[in-house]
Design a protein around this motif. Structure first.
Motif, PDB file in Angstrom:
ATOM      1  N   UNK A 122       0.710  -1.187   0.117  1.00 20.97           N
ATOM      2  CA  UNK A 122       0.038   0.007   0.147  1.00 20.97           C
ATOM      3  C   UNK A 122       0.764   1.289   0.042  1.00 20.97           C
ATOM      4  N   UNK A 123       2.074   1.043  -0.522  1.00 20.08           N
ATOM      5  CA  UNK A 123       2.791   2.301  -0.688  1.00 20.08           C
ATOM      6  C   UNK A 123       2.727   2.857  -2.187  1.00 20.08           C
ATOM      7  N   UNK A 124       1.741   3.475  -2.589  1.00 23.74           N
ATOM      8  CA  UNK A 124       1.267   3.990  -3.940  1.00 23.74           C
ATOM      9  C   UNK A 124       2.231   4.850  -4.684  1.00 23.74           C
ATOM     10  N   UNK A 125       2.772   5.571  -3.861  1.00 18.95           N
ATOM     11  CA  UNK A 125       3.830   6.567  -4.741  1.00 18.95           C
ATOM     12  C   UNK A 125       5.156   5.620  -5.043  1.00 18.95           C
ATOM     13  N   UNK A 126       5.526   4.864  -4.120  1.00 13.93           N
ATOM     14  CA  UNK A 126       6.546   3.984  -4.426  1.00 13.93           C
ATOM     15  C   UNK A 126       6.206   3.090  -5.735  1.00 13.93           C
ATOM     16  N   UNK A 127       5.077   2.523  -5.399  1.00 21.54           N
ATOM     17  CA  UNK A 127       4.900   1.613  -6.834  1.00 21.54           C
ATOM     18  C   UNK A 127       4.785   2.352  -8.111  1.00 21.54           C
ATOM     19  N   UNK A 128       4.362   3.660  -8.012  1.00 20.36           N
ATOM     20  CA  UNK A 128       4.266   4.479  -9.496  1.00 20.36           C
ATOM     21  C   UNK A 128       5.877   4.695  -9.730  1.00 20.36           C
ATOM     22  N   UNK A 129       6.664   4.916  -8.701  1.00 18.04           N
ATOM     23  CA  UNK A 129       8.110   5.204  -9.099  1.00 18.04           C
ATOM     24  C   UNK A 129       8.636   4.045  -9.707  1.00 18.04           C
ATOM     25  N   UNK A 130       8.536   2.810  -9.196  1.00 22.70           N
ATOM     26  CA  UNK A 130       8.859   1.481  -9.748  1.00 22.70           C
ATOM     27  C   UNK A 130       8.241   1.269 -10.969  1.00 22.70           C
ATOM     28  N   UNK A 131       7.432   1.513 -11.248  1.00 22.34           N
ATOM     29  CA  UNK A 131       6.636   1.353 -12.540  1.00 22.34           C
ATOM     30  C   UNK A 131       7.106   2.481 -13.566  1.00 22.34           C
ATOM     31  N   UNK A 132       7.619   3.636 -13.269  1.00 22.19           N
ATOM     32  CA  UNK A 132       8.268   4.357 -14.173  1.00 22.19           C
ATOM     33  C   UNK A 132       9.708   3.827 -14.757  1.00 22.19           C
ATOM     34  N   UNK A 133      10.580   3.034 -14.104  1.00 21.24           N
ATOM     35  CA  UNK A 133      11.452   2.204 -14.488  1.00 21.24           C
ATOM     36  C   UNK A 133      11.204   1.418 -15.821  1.00 21.24           C
ATOM     37  N   UNK A 134       9.955   1.096 -15.674  1.00 20.83           N
ATOM     38  CA  UNK A 134       9.579   0.175 -16.867  1.00 20.83           C
ATOM     39  C   UNK A 134       9.475   0.948 -17.998  1.00 20.83           C
ATOM     40  N   UNK A 135       9.645   2.186 -18.078  1.00 20.07           N
ATOM     41  CA  UNK A 135       9.538   3.024 -19.359  1.00 20.07           C
ATOM     42  C   UNK A 135      10.768   2.652 -20.432  1.00 20.07           C
ATOM     43  N   UNK A 136      11.634   1.824 -19.775  1.00 19.94           N
ATOM     44  CA  UNK A 136      12.741   1.518 -20.907  1.00 19.94           C
ATOM     45  C   UNK A 136      12.094   0.691 -21.845  1.00 19.94           C
ATOM     46  N   UNK A 137      11.084  -0.101 -21.558  1.00 17.83           N
ATOM     47  CA  UNK A 137      10.241  -0.743 -22.630  1.00 17.83           C
ATOM     48  C   UNK A 137       8.800   0.116 -22.454  1.00 17.83           C
ATOM     49  N   UNK A 138       8.588   0.859 -23.283  1.00 17.62           N
ATOM     50  CA  UNK A 138       7.309   1.917 -23.235  1.00 17.62           C
ATOM     51  C   UNK A 138       6.130   0.963 -23.499  1.00 17.62           C
ATOM     52  N   UNK A 139       6.031  -0.069 -24.221  1.00 15.89           N
ATOM     53  CA  UNK A 139       4.860  -0.662 -24.632  1.00 15.89           C
ATOM     54  C   UNK A 139       4.576  -1.482 -23.389  1.00 15.89           C
TER      55      UNK A 139
END
Length: 188
Positions: A122-139
């Motif tokens: 339930x650490x939403x901002x941390x989850x969002x930051x982690x998700x931003x690292x996946x942008x190396x594969x934008x799809x």
């Protein structure tokens, strides 16, 4: 000028020692925010640069496996199962191929691991930051982020803000000309 295909071809021809055919160049297709890391790792010695890059990827995979292990621990999974999962993670064949080919999949794995940990704890901002690292594969990033917009808006906000910061850093690094060249490389 990292996305300039003519310069890339010149460098590749220098490395392989022969003239490449038109269109034979392997375009640099990493996102701009990785350029500072690559600038530190890469030198004229291709083999040594490759080893340094892989060392960083191994460390990132290790960190991602550590985050996954911690997530399993938080979920009440026993130590032996966590250890077996961690060993299996390091022995996973796609991980080996990723390292063999010099890919940046470790960032996707680490980002996804942090995203799952953040969601489950339930650490939403941390989850969002982690998700931003996946942008190396934008799809992949988009497929994972769109459901967050519907169900976990704070996670999406964290993704949007941190992904926007990575984009801004990238734009500042390559400028408008570099951005046009980057889009051209993506279209290829």
């Amino acid at each position: 000028q990292v996305y300039d295909l003519e310069k890339q071809q010149d460098i590749e021809e220098e490395q392989v020692g022969f003239k490449l055919a038109q269109g034979q160049v392997l375009p640099f297709n990493h996102l701009p925010f990785l350029i500072p890391i690559l600038k530190v790792v890469m030198t004229g010695d291709y083999i040594l640069s490759f080893y340094r890059w892989n060392l960083i990827m191994i460390l990132l995979y290790g960190l991602g496996i550590g985050v996954c292990s911690w997530t399993l621990h938080q979920s009440g999974i026993d130590r032996k199962s966590i250890l077996l999962s961690a060993i299996g993670g390091f022995l996973f064949l796609p991980l080996f191929f990723s390292l063999m080919n010099g890919q940046d999949n470790a960032l996707v794995f680490l980002g996804t691991s942090i995203w799952v940990f953040g969601l489950l704890s339930k650490k939403d901002m941390l989850a969002g930051i982690g998700l931003s690292l996946t942008t190396v594969r934008p799809h992949i990033a988009l497929v994972l982020a769109i459901p967050m917009l519907i169900r976990h808006r704070r996670v999406f906000l964290g993704f949007f803000l941190s992904g926007g910061l990575l984009t801004l850093i990238g734009l500042m690094l390559i400028g408008w000309n570099g951005t046009r060249e980057f889009v051209h490389v993506l279209l290829i």
